[in-house]
Design a protein around this motif. Sequence first.
Motif, mmCIF file in Angstrom:
data_model
loop_
_atom_site.group_PDB
_atom_site.id
_atom_site.type_symbol
_atom_site.label_atom_id
_atom_site.label_comp_id
_atom_site.label_asym_id
_atom_site.label_seq_id
_atom_site.Cartn_x
_atom_site.Cartn_y
_atom_site.Cartn_z
ATOM 1 N N GLU A 159 1.668 -5.455 0.768
ATOM 2 C CA GLU A 159 0.617 -5.776 1.750
ATOM 3 C C GLU A 159 -0.398 -4.652 1.827
ATOM 4 O O GLU A 159 -1.607 -4.879 1.928
ATOM 5 N N GLU A 160 0.093 -3.417 1.775
ATOM 6 C CA GLU A 160 -0.785 -2.245 1.868
ATOM 7 C C GLU A 160 -1.735 -2.188 0.649
ATOM 8 O O GLU A 160 -2.928 -1.933 0.783
ATOM 9 N N ARG B 259 -4.323 -4.907 0.911
ATOM 10 C CA ARG B 259 -5.368 -4.544 1.886
ATOM 11 C C ARG B 259 -6.395 -3.608 1.230
ATOM 12 O O ARG B 259 -7.597 -3.795 1.370
#
Length: 260
Positions: free
Chosen positions: A47-48, A51
């Motif tokens: 997810e990081e 992003r």
Amino acid sequence: MSNSNMFSGKVVLITGASSGIGAATAIHFASEGASLALTGRNTQNLEEIARKCEENKGVKTITIVADLNVEDDIKNIVERTINTFGKLDILVNNAGIFKIGTLEETSVQDYDAVFSTNIRSVYILTKLVVPYLEKTKGNIVNVSSLAGTRPLPGLIVYCMAKAALNQFTKCLAVELAAKQIRVNSVNPGTIDTDIFRRAGMNDEENKQYLARGKAIHPLGRVGQPEEVAMSIAFLASSQASFTTGETLAVDGGRNIVCPR
Ligand SMILES: NC(=O)c1ccc[n+]([C@@H]2O[C@H](COP(=O)([O-])OP(=O)(O)OC[C@H]3O[C@@H](n4cnc5c(N)ncnc54)[C@H](OP(=O)(O)O)[C@@H]3O)[C@@H](O)[C@H]2O)c1
């Protein structure tokens, strides 16, 4: 890192995108405008990275949590990618693990773990995406290693698996050439990632290993994940349109030296 949008309109699937070389590769492709299917096991890391990729205007990413040792997970990677983007242009087979040990120190379980992640999953995933790459005249970049051609002491199963990956790259390049699908690999030397700690080195051992890298790479240092990412992007780009079956050293000259 440039922003030339070299991969605008292209869909790129990257395994092991949650860490190290795969994460840097995702960020690099995003900076060049690619849409990305990012896969790994660590949801939070994925997810990081997604992003960070989406900080680039117009870049779309999906994250697919999958264990490459599980065949249904591999099928799901392909289904989710095609259902979302409708096509695939580039596959980066990057995920891999490292096992330290000689023949006498490693077990059959170690052998199976390395071959399952580093080779078997590549075979299965690649087989599933070839029909889509055929439609886009896309290409594949495998992340192999210096260890695929040079025996690194005490790393027998890893060296064997990377040797298999080199031959996979070359055999497949010949097989898929008629479909205009290019197949290449990058073969890094020591790159500063978490892979050594994950293989059991403690922080001090990891530090010493990287420090020793200064002496054994002619350029006098180890590599950074971003440097491998740029070479992957080059091979995947139209700038390498007449290159297939290449195993490109990204190793500061380490593979060409002979101890004396
Ligand atoms: N670092 C080096 O010196 C070096 C040198 C030559 C070649 N390489 C190759 O470069 C590639 C990337 O390594 P790295 O250095 O970036 O290592 P890393 O930081 O440890 O990253 C490895 C990646 O592979 C993923 N992965 C491992 N096992 C998996 C499994 N069973 N299912 C799904 N994903 C799995 C990890 O996902 P999760 O974290 O989400 O589990 C992670 O994203 C590997 O193929 C490695 O052999 C590395």
